[in-house]
Enzyme design. Structure first.
Site, PDB file in Angstrom:
ATOM      1  N   CYS A  23     -65.045  61.322  60.888  1.00 49.69           N
ATOM      2  CA  CYS A  23     -66.333  61.163  60.239  1.00 49.69           C
ATOM      3  C   CYS A  23     -67.117  59.995  60.812  1.00 49.69           C
ATOM      4  CB  CYS A  23     -66.161  60.867  58.751  1.00 49.69           C
ATOM      5  SG  CYS A  23     -65.354  62.193  57.869  1.00 49.69           S
ATOM      6  N   GLY A  50     -68.738  63.782  63.530  1.00 57.94           N
ATOM      7  CA  GLY A  50     -68.502  64.807  62.516  1.00 57.94           C
ATOM      8  C   GLY A  50     -69.667  65.758  62.437  1.00 57.94           C
ATOM      9  N   ASN A 124     -64.510  57.185  56.485  1.00 54.65           N
ATOM     10  CA  ASN A 124     -64.021  57.615  57.790  1.00 54.65           C
ATOM     11  C   ASN A 124     -62.564  57.186  57.896  1.00 54.65           C
ATOM     12  OD1 ASN A 124     -64.588  56.509  61.218  1.00 54.65           O
ATOM     13  ND2 ASN A 124     -63.576  58.330  60.484  1.00 54.65           N
ATOM     14  N   GLY A 125     -61.694  58.142  58.143  1.00 54.59           N
ATOM     15  CA  GLY A 125     -60.277  57.829  58.281  1.00 54.59           C
ATOM     16  C   GLY A 125     -59.439  58.829  57.521  1.00 54.59           C
ATOM     17  N   TYR A 265     -62.094  58.725  74.140  1.00 49.72           N
ATOM     18  CA  TYR A 265     -62.910  59.906  73.875  1.00 49.72           C
ATOM     19  C   TYR A 265     -63.837  59.787  72.682  1.00 49.72           C
ATOM     20  CZ  TYR A 265     -63.898  64.622  72.079  1.00 49.72           C
ATOM     21  OH  TYR A 265     -64.523  65.731  71.582  1.00 49.72           O
ATOM     22  N   SER A 306     -67.629  63.892  78.176  1.00 45.44           N
ATOM     23  CA  SER A 306     -66.639  62.852  77.865  1.00 45.44           C
ATOM     24  C   SER A 306     -65.837  62.427  79.092  1.00 45.44           C
ATOM     25  CB  SER A 306     -65.707  63.314  76.742  1.00 45.44           C
ATOM     26  OG  SER A 306     -65.190  64.587  77.037  1.00 45.44           O
ATOM     27  N   ASP A 368     -60.912  64.857  83.250  1.00 44.37           N
ATOM     28  CA  ASP A 368     -61.140  65.113  81.825  1.00 44.37           C
ATOM     29  C   ASP A 368     -60.492  63.983  81.023  1.00 44.37           C
ATOM     30  OD1 ASP A 368     -62.047  66.362  79.569  1.00 44.37           O
ATOM     31  OD2 ASP A 368     -60.966  68.235  79.879  1.00 44.37           O
ATOM     32  N   ASP A 369     -60.874  63.858  79.732  1.00 49.09           N
ATOM     33  CA  ASP A 369     -60.373  62.715  78.961  1.00 49.09           C
ATOM     34  C   ASP A 369     -58.985  62.941  78.392  1.00 49.09           C
ATOM     35  OD1 ASP A 369     -60.790  63.804  76.063  1.00 49.09           O
ATOM     36  OD2 ASP A 369     -62.611  64.259  77.155  1.00 49.09           O
TER      37      ASP A 369
END
Ligand code: SF4
Length: 487
Positions: A23, A50, A124-125, A265, A306, A368-369
């Site tokens: 989030c 998000g 967030n988390g 990322y 990314s 790529d990441d």
């Protein structure tokens, strides 16, 4: 509010998503400013964290209004909606569900009456002791049924049900009972609050407007509203913002364990975490990758966007020219239109298209990441071969992801992670590349310039810095996630 029917939105890329962040959160205290609009733009900058739902709560000093819905920030709010959200302070949230289903009812901010006013909260988390917390809520509210599906609702209920004199006192009672990762913004009618877990797993920063204060998941959320970066909110810190200014209290001793994956990322390249610019860090990781995993090749291309900074670093360090061999359709995000079977089969091509004139006949390094399930990289390798690449050398700017994240990132279950069962050579064969190389954990950590003991790297090592209760390891939590995504 629209669409209270819990309609899901759809990932047009089908089942193979990259790691999804939990989030983005944003809060502003600025009497006299259009706080809803500031919050809208703050969330707009945090959209990558998000994309399933978005919401804003505002207070005019007397009552709190919440507006939330499924979809991207720009899909959820109209100018008219924002005009109705008047006030002196606001919080906002954009959500990707890691627990609880992806429905309107689980969109945030959450709202709960308390005995001293109303509480609105955004998170967030991911909490790791939700079961214990739900039991505490049940003790305080006999009518409470464990129907609440998100850790955020349980946390909101627990704060709202405290027998304290105000939200601040309630929060200070509840915060020490929470385990796991949380960066919170919350508010009552008069005050904006923010808190971060003792490990500071997810980022949270404080900014200053000319006439007020802003809190945001990333510094990019401050930039967009013209707020000056003040500092990171410390792990274990609780702050209150109102007419008396910013007050800081420590509710727990800081034991920093910032998420290493934010550097790889999750965070925006124009964000700064722990004093390091994320773009610069990713370029350094790419240079380290080139040192550790060299390749004989004609061209370095990123998987946009990314993979781009790491590819720049790889090209610079190796001396191999950099080029854009894959074009991203930047406007493919989430949509409410269910893709038809024909469209779904196009898979990766909805998002990326190869530039044949750049790729044809060349030995390509593609950067790529991360690799989660491996489906995306397999599709990219196939697409590059079809576009005429002579050799394809896949280079990854993180170590193999072998373990699930319990702190707010939805990778996949352990069984779904390709690096859980296969070694590097087997993964190379599975994705069809001519060679495959990952950056080492040591190389990645040294590029961040953050000491390893201050970082969480559990998805690479399996060493979880915050206790994972048994019922969360694999079984129960995965079930919730699987149900949430309807796999
Ligand atoms: S397990 Fe990985 S993604 Fe999750 S917090 Fe730790 S480093 Fe970040």
């Amino acid at each position: 509010m629209r669409r209270p029917d819990g309609l899901l939105n759809h990932n047009v890329l089908g089942e193979d998503k990259g790691p999804q962040d939990a989030c983005g959160v944003f809060g502003v205290w600025a009497p006299g400013e259009e706080v809803a609009k500031l919050t809208f733009y703050g969330l707009y900058a945090l959209q990558h964290r998000g994309t399933e739902s978005a919401g804003i709560a505002t207070s005019d000093g007397e009552r709190i209004l919440v507006y939330k819905d499924m979809g991207l920030v720009s899909q959820v709010f109209t100018e008219g909606d924002l005009a109705t959200l008047k006030g002196n302070l606001a919080i906002g949230h954009c959500r990707y569900s890691t627990t609880g289903s992806s429905t309107w009812v689980n969109a945030q901010p959450t709202l709960r009456p308390t005995k001293y006013g109303t509480l609105a909260l955004a998170h967030n988390g991911n909490l790791t002791n939700t079961g214990d917390l739900a039991e505490l809520v049940q003790k305080l509210e006999a009518s409470y049924t464990r129907g609440a599906t998100t850790d955020t609702e349980i946390m909101t209920a627990l704060i709202a049900l405290q027998d304290s004199k105000n939200v601040e006192a309630s929060a200070l009672t509840v915060l020490p009972q929470l385990e796991g990762a949380f960066s919170l913004v919350f508010m009552d009618e008069h005050t904006l609050y923010a808190a971060r877990d003792r490990h500071g797993v997810r980022p949270l920063v404080l900014g200053k407007l000319e006439t007020g204060w802003v809190v945001a998941s990333e510094s990019a959320g401050l930039d967009i509203v013209g707020a000056a970066f003040v500092r990171e909110i410390e792990p274990g810190e609780f702050i209150s913002i109102d007419a008396n200014g910013v007050r800081s209290q420590r509710w727990a001793e800081a034991q920093p364990k910032g998420c290493l994956f934010e550097y790889v990322y999750l965070a925006r390249p124009d964000t700064t975490i722990a004093g390091s610019g994320i773009h610069r860090t990713r370029v350094a990781i790419g240079a380290q990758l080139a040192k550790e995993q060299p390749a004989e090749a004609d061209l370095v291309i990123p998987v946009p966007e990314s993979g781009t900074p790491a590819a720049i670093g790889y090209a610079k360090e190796s001396g191999i020219p950099f080029g854009m061999g894959l074009v991203k359709n930047s406007y493919v995000g989430r949509t409410f239109i269910q893709p038809s079977q024909t469209i779904r089969q196009l898979g990766i091509r909805l998002k990326l298209n190869p530039l044949r004139e750049i790729i044809e006949g060349k030995r390509i390094v593609v950067v790529d990441d991360s690799i989660v399930r491996g489906n995306t990289q397999r599709a990219i390798v196939r697409m590059l071969r079809e576009a005429g690449a002579r050799e394809i050398h896949v280079r990854i700017s993180s170590p193999p992801v072998k373990w699930p994240c319990y702190y707010g990132i939805d990778f996949a279950s352990r069984a779904e992670l390709i690096a859980n069962g296969l070694d590097v050579e087997e993964i190379r064969r599975s994705i069809g590349a001519d060679s495959l190389g990952y950056v080492s954990l040591e190389g990645l950590i040294s590029s961040t310039k953050v000491p390893s003991e201050r970082l969480c790297s559990a998805c690479f090592t399996g060493e979880y810095p915050i206790r994972i209760p048994e019922d969360l390891s694999e079984g129960k939590m995965r079930l919730e996630i699987t149900e949430a995504h309807g796999h």
